[in-house]
Design an enzyme around this catalytic site. Structure first.
Site, short mmCIF file in Angstrom:
data_model
loop_
_atom_site.label_atom_id
_atom_site.label_comp_id
_atom_site.label_asym_id
_atom_site.label_seq_id
_atom_site.Cartn_x
_atom_site.Cartn_y
_atom_site.Cartn_z
N TRP A 15 98.53 38.35 -37.57
CA TRP A 15 98.27 37.83 -38.91
C TRP A 15 99.51 37.89 -39.78
O TRP A 15 99.84 36.93 -40.49
CB TRP A 15 97.11 38.60 -39.54
CG TRP A 15 96.55 38.04 -40.82
CD1 TRP A 15 96.11 38.76 -41.88
CD2 TRP A 15 96.31 36.66 -41.17
NE1 TRP A 15 95.63 37.93 -42.87
CE2 TRP A 15 95.74 36.63 -42.46
CE3 TRP A 15 96.54 35.45 -40.52
CZ2 TRP A 15 95.41 35.45 -43.12
CZ3 TRP A 15 96.20 34.26 -41.17
CH2 TRP A 15 95.65 34.28 -42.45
N TYR A 52 101.73 38.62 -29.70
CA TYR A 52 100.69 38.38 -30.70
C TYR A 52 100.40 36.90 -30.94
O TYR A 52 99.26 36.54 -31.26
CB TYR A 52 101.10 39.04 -32.02
CG TYR A 52 101.10 40.55 -31.93
CD1 TYR A 52 99.91 41.27 -32.00
CD2 TYR A 52 102.28 41.26 -31.76
CE1 TYR A 52 99.89 42.65 -31.90
CE2 TYR A 52 102.28 42.65 -31.66
CZ TYR A 52 101.08 43.33 -31.73
OH TYR A 52 101.07 44.70 -31.64
N LYS A 195 82.16 41.67 -43.18
CA LYS A 195 81.85 40.60 -42.22
C LYS A 195 82.25 41.03 -40.81
O LYS A 195 81.66 40.53 -39.83
CB LYS A 195 82.52 39.29 -42.62
CG LYS A 195 84.04 39.35 -42.78
CD LYS A 195 84.80 39.08 -41.51
CE LYS A 195 86.28 39.24 -41.74
NZ LYS A 195 87.09 39.00 -40.53
#
Length: 347
Positions: A15, A52, A195
């Site tokens: 990310w 990644y 979530k």
């Protein structure tokens, strides 16, 4: 023309690297800090981060750094992209090498167990006041893999200072990365964190072979569960109908890119938690967040049956099938009851 900046991304995982790419596409000079010297050497020499983001070429204006002091020198904005469990240690290191106030944009999704602090609160708790300009959260339905391929993505930024949120919006927004502002920082952080719990549970139902009908029910009830707790904590119920509520739930509960869904799927297929985490090789935030959310449910006296069931599986060695079956056969109630309760809390 927007002013181009030197911006540091702390955390060279998937990310952090994807967000560095967005900022680089926008013309900023991006410094990407990571603790692995070989990974930083790869970023600088090969312009890749294969562990990644395999198959992605990084722009030349992303420069890798191993030294936090050098990475933070002469920057005004820092993107904090490390797992929740590492945040305090990294902030402490930043405080030791930083002299000037800094705007910190956190992009992780979690809650700290025991203290029950959201990440923005952890930053305010750990970072000396004279070194902290503003705290901004960036969250929403966004897989790093798709962002790195420049697929259209929408996210939300929030802060106690709306001007700080708008500045971060300007830093990131472009033709494929669309950024909205939301003043409800509590709701944005709670929706983004919780979530992951529902995604773990959705993965379990898929691993058990229960199909899309069961998963749709789980997601729907999960949204009600998140909204119940979030509004008790001071969030706006409207936030949970937006990007960091239902939007993030959909993408995290249904995509094979989701670490939390993948981890739940393996649990549903019979693997033990220790095996799952070892096989994943990356942080599964939902595991730690489940513990924190279970504690929050007790603190605020909120019914959170999905969180409780998942807590039983993860930490009490309960059988996943037994917990899912119990969830699906709970006492009957009116579908609109939860919505009415959430809305009445706003009166």
């Amino acid at each position: 023309m927007e002013r181009k900046e030197k911006i540091t991304v702390v955390g060279a995982g998937s990310w952090g690297t994807a967000l560095a790419l967005v900022l680089a596409d926008n013309g900023h000079d991006v410094r990407l800090w990571g603790h692995n010297p070989k990974q930083i050497e790869e970023i600088n020499q090969l312009h890749t981060n294969k562990k990644y983001l395999p198959g992605v070429e990084l722009p030349n204006n992303i420069v890798g750094y191993n030294t936090l002091k050098d990475a933070l020198n002469e920057v005004e904005t820092c993107i904090l992209a490390v797992p929740t469990k590492a945040i305090r240690e990294v902030l402490n290191d930043m405080a030791n090498v930083r002299q000037e106030p800094l705007t910190i944009v956190h992009v992780s999704k979690g809650i700290e167990p025991d203290t029950l602090l959201r990440i923005s609160e952890m930053i305010e708790d750990e970072m000396p006041e004279h070194l902290l300009q503003d705290v901004v959260v960036l969250s929403g339905p966004s897989h790093a893999e798709e962002v790195s391929m420049r697929h259209i993505t929408t996210v939300t930024v929030s802060s106690k200072n709306i001007e700080a949120a708008e500045k971060v919006q300007d830093l990131f927004i472009n033709s494929y990365f669309r950024v909205y502002t939301n003043p409800d920082i509590i709701g944005v952080e709670i929706g983004g964190a919780l979530k992951n719990i529902i995604a773990l549970a959705a993965g379990i139902t898929d691993g058990l072979g229960y199909g899309d009908n069961a998963k749709a029910a789980l997601i729907t009830r999960g949204l009600a569960e998140i909204a119940r707790l979030g509004t008790k904590m001071g969030a706006s119920p409207l936030t949970f109908s937006g990007l960091t509520g239902i939007g993030d739930l959909i993408v995290t509960c249904t995509s094979v890119h989701s670490r939390n869904w993948r981890a739940g799927n393996l649990l549903g297929k019979g693997q033990k938690l220790e095996e799952v985490l070892e096989n994943m090789g990356m942080v599964v935030e939902g595991v730690r967040t489940t513990k924190a959310a279970y504690q929050l449910a007790e603190k605020y006296q909120v019914k959170m049956p999905i969180t409780t069931a998942l807590h039983n599986v993860l930490f009490q060695h309960a059988n996943p099938k037994d917990e899912v079956d119990a969830l699906m056969t709970r006492v009957k109630t009116h579908e609109m009851e939860d919505l009415a309760n959430v809305l009445s809390s706003e009166q």
